[in-house]
Design a protein around this motif. Structure first.
Motif, mmCIF file in Angstrom:
data_model
loop_
_atom_site.group_PDB
_atom_site.id
_atom_site.type_symbol
_atom_site.label_atom_id
_atom_site.label_comp_id
_atom_site.label_asym_id
_atom_site.label_seq_id
_atom_site.Cartn_x
_atom_site.Cartn_y
_atom_site.Cartn_z
ATOM 1 N N LEU A 78 50.484 -5.762 -24.031
ATOM 2 C CA LEU A 78 50.412 -4.510 -23.958
ATOM 3 C C LEU A 78 49.108 -3.898 -23.799
ATOM 4 C CD1 LEU A 78 52.618 -3.542 -26.805
ATOM 5 C CD2 LEU A 78 52.997 -3.632 -24.645
ATOM 6 N N ALA A 79 47.898 -4.806 -24.117
ATOM 7 C CA ALA A 79 46.464 -4.078 -24.319
ATOM 8 C C ALA A 79 45.464 -5.304 -24.706
ATOM 9 C CB ALA A 79 46.557 -3.177 -25.246
ATOM 10 N N ARG A 80 44.457 -5.220 -24.141
ATOM 11 C CA ARG A 80 43.234 -6.303 -24.288
ATOM 12 C C ARG A 80 42.032 -5.512 -24.116
ATOM 13 N NH1 ARG A 80 44.774 -9.316 -18.838
ATOM 14 N NH2 ARG A 80 44.132 -7.592 -17.547
ATOM 15 N N HIS A 81 41.027 -6.133 -24.847
ATOM 16 C CA HIS A 81 39.677 -5.569 -24.776
ATOM 17 C C HIS A 81 38.699 -6.659 -25.233
ATOM 18 C CE1 HIS A 81 36.537 -2.768 -24.920
ATOM 19 N NE2 HIS A 81 35.995 -3.163 -25.990
ATOM 20 N N GLU A 82 37.638 -6.699 -24.435
ATOM 21 C CA GLU A 82 36.990 -7.879 -24.376
ATOM 22 C C GLU A 82 35.347 -7.442 -24.232
ATOM 23 O OE1 GLU A 82 35.843 -11.666 -21.533
ATOM 24 O OE2 GLU A 82 37.955 -11.153 -22.243
ATOM 25 N N VAL A 83 34.523 -8.001 -25.039
ATOM 26 C CA VAL A 83 32.990 -7.857 -24.469
ATOM 27 C C VAL A 83 32.301 -8.983 -24.204
ATOM 28 C CG1 VAL A 83 32.849 -5.710 -25.767
ATOM 29 C CG2 VAL A 83 32.354 -7.845 -26.949
ATOM 30 N N ALA A 84 31.502 -9.030 -23.400
ATOM 31 C CA ALA A 84 30.674 -10.276 -23.062
ATOM 32 C C ALA A 84 29.336 -10.642 -24.063
ATOM 33 C CB ALA A 84 30.047 -10.019 -21.585
ATOM 34 N N MET A 85 29.720 -11.040 -25.264
ATOM 35 C CA MET A 85 28.935 -11.604 -26.128
ATOM 36 C C MET A 85 29.778 -12.101 -27.412
ATOM 37 S SD MET A 85 27.213 -7.987 -27.869
ATOM 38 C CE MET A 85 26.539 -7.493 -26.184
ATOM 39 N N ARG A 86 29.256 -12.776 -28.158
ATOM 40 C CA ARG A 86 29.772 -13.420 -29.319
ATOM 41 C C ARG A 86 29.549 -12.246 -30.385
ATOM 42 N NH1 ARG A 86 30.463 -19.067 -29.592
ATOM 43 N NH2 ARG A 86 31.586 -18.441 -31.785
ATOM 44 N N TRP A 87 30.581 -12.301 -31.453
ATOM 45 C CA TRP A 87 30.872 -11.300 -32.438
ATOM 46 C C TRP A 87 29.446 -11.084 -33.123
ATOM 47 C CZ3 TRP A 87 32.994 -7.441 -34.346
ATOM 48 C CH2 TRP A 87 32.690 -7.217 -35.814
ATOM 49 N N SER A 88 28.620 -12.356 -33.459
ATOM 50 C CA SER A 88 27.361 -12.366 -34.263
ATOM 51 C C SER A 88 26.468 -11.363 -33.327
ATOM 52 C CB SER A 88 26.784 -13.529 -34.500
ATOM 53 O OG SER A 88 26.790 -14.352 -33.363
ATOM 54 N N ALA A 89 26.345 -11.816 -32.140
ATOM 55 C CA ALA A 89 25.465 -10.658 -31.197
ATOM 56 C C ALA A 89 26.003 -9.367 -31.348
ATOM 57 C CB ALA A 89 25.396 -11.197 -29.739
ATOM 58 N N LEU A 90 27.348 -8.872 -31.261
ATOM 59 C CA LEU A 90 27.624 -7.725 -31.175
ATOM 60 C C LEU A 90 27.248 -6.807 -32.477
ATOM 61 C CD1 LEU A 90 29.202 -5.304 -29.768
ATOM 62 C CD2 LEU A 90 31.264 -6.508 -30.732
ATOM 63 N N VAL A 91 27.484 -7.674 -33.718
ATOM 64 C CA VAL A 91 27.057 -6.914 -34.979
ATOM 65 C C VAL A 91 25.381 -6.795 -34.827
ATOM 66 C CG1 VAL A 91 26.885 -7.439 -37.546
ATOM 67 C CG2 VAL A 91 29.003 -8.203 -36.159
ATOM 68 N N ALA A 92 24.739 -7.548 -34.206
ATOM 69 C CA ALA A 92 23.264 -7.415 -34.179
ATOM 70 C C ALA A 92 23.084 -6.379 -33.301
ATOM 71 C CB ALA A 92 22.496 -8.821 -33.705
ATOM 72 N N LEU A 93 23.610 -6.153 -32.377
ATOM 73 C CA LEU A 93 23.376 -5.134 -31.389
ATOM 74 C C LEU A 93 23.873 -3.759 -32.026
ATOM 75 C CD1 LEU A 93 22.662 -4.139 -28.425
ATOM 76 C CD2 LEU A 93 25.263 -4.751 -27.864
ATOM 77 N N LYS A 94 24.963 -3.770 -32.680
ATOM 78 C CA LYS A 94 25.398 -2.448 -33.185
ATOM 79 C C LYS A 94 24.770 -2.240 -34.588
ATOM 80 C CE LYS A 94 27.853 -1.124 -29.954
ATOM 81 N NZ LYS A 94 27.455 -0.019 -29.069
ATOM 82 N N GLN A 95 24.175 -3.265 -35.126
ATOM 83 C CA GLN A 95 23.378 -3.160 -36.218
ATOM 84 C C GLN A 95 24.281 -2.862 -37.602
ATOM 85 O OE1 GLN A 95 20.428 0.036 -35.952
ATOM 86 N NE2 GLN A 95 19.111 -1.161 -34.319
ATOM 87 N N SER A 96 25.512 -3.345 -37.428
ATOM 88 C CA SER A 96 26.451 -3.472 -38.569
ATOM 89 C C SER A 96 27.751 -4.046 -38.100
ATOM 90 C CB SER A 96 26.467 -2.145 -39.220
ATOM 91 O OG SER A 96 27.511 -1.278 -38.355
ATOM 92 N N ARG A 97 28.237 -4.478 -39.076
ATOM 93 C CA ARG A 97 29.783 -5.196 -38.654
ATOM 94 C C ARG A 97 30.709 -4.086 -38.564
ATOM 95 N NH1 ARG A 97 33.212 -8.708 -42.808
ATOM 96 N NH2 ARG A 97 33.924 -6.538 -43.895
ATOM 97 N N ARG A 98 30.349 -2.822 -39.017
ATOM 98 C CA ARG A 98 31.397 -1.624 -38.843
ATOM 99 C C ARG A 98 31.194 -1.198 -37.491
ATOM 100 N NH1 ARG A 98 35.947 1.250 -39.708
ATOM 101 N NH2 ARG A 98 35.593 3.417 -39.577
#
Length: 123
Positions: A78-98
């Protein structure tokens, strides 16, 4: 710091009256490193409404990515979403898990058609 997976209910925007139940997870080591989680979503009456596959990995071509796929009870994507980085890098980029969880949310409603596959870098 220990690996902290996302709060899947946040990513999937699971309604509060629904239950999200983990069916399992799989991990693999180098050179194809990653983990996948499998969840079922049940409505308030206990009926299966969706299945999810979530991933955090380095794929066969060496590309890093994390994201998810939503399937209906019959197994149709039905749906999908993907970002071109690992979870830990995304947390660092966004500065929080939330913040990372919000970046992994799909922008449209659950009933929208599956968009063409594309990589999205969360900014």
């Amino acid at each position: 710091m220990l690996f902290q997976p996302p709060v899947f209910e946040t990513i999937f925007r699971t309604p509060v009256e629904h239950r999200l139940v983990i069916r399992g997870s799989r991990s693999r080591g180098a050179p194809l490193d990653g983990v996948r989680w499998y969840h079922d979503e049940f409505d308030a009456a206990g009926a299966l409404v969706a299945r999810y596959e979530t991933f955090d990995e380095t794929d066969e071509s060496g590309e890093e990515r994390c994201g998810w796929r939503r399937y209906d009870a019959g197994g149709r994507l039905l749906a999908r979403h993907e970002v071109a980085m690992r979870w830990s890098a995304l947390v660092a980029l966004k500065q929080s898990r939330r913040g990372a969880e919000i970046a992994l949310q799909r922008l449209s409603g659950h009933g929208s058609p599956v968009p063409p596959a594309r990589r999205v870098l969360a900014a």
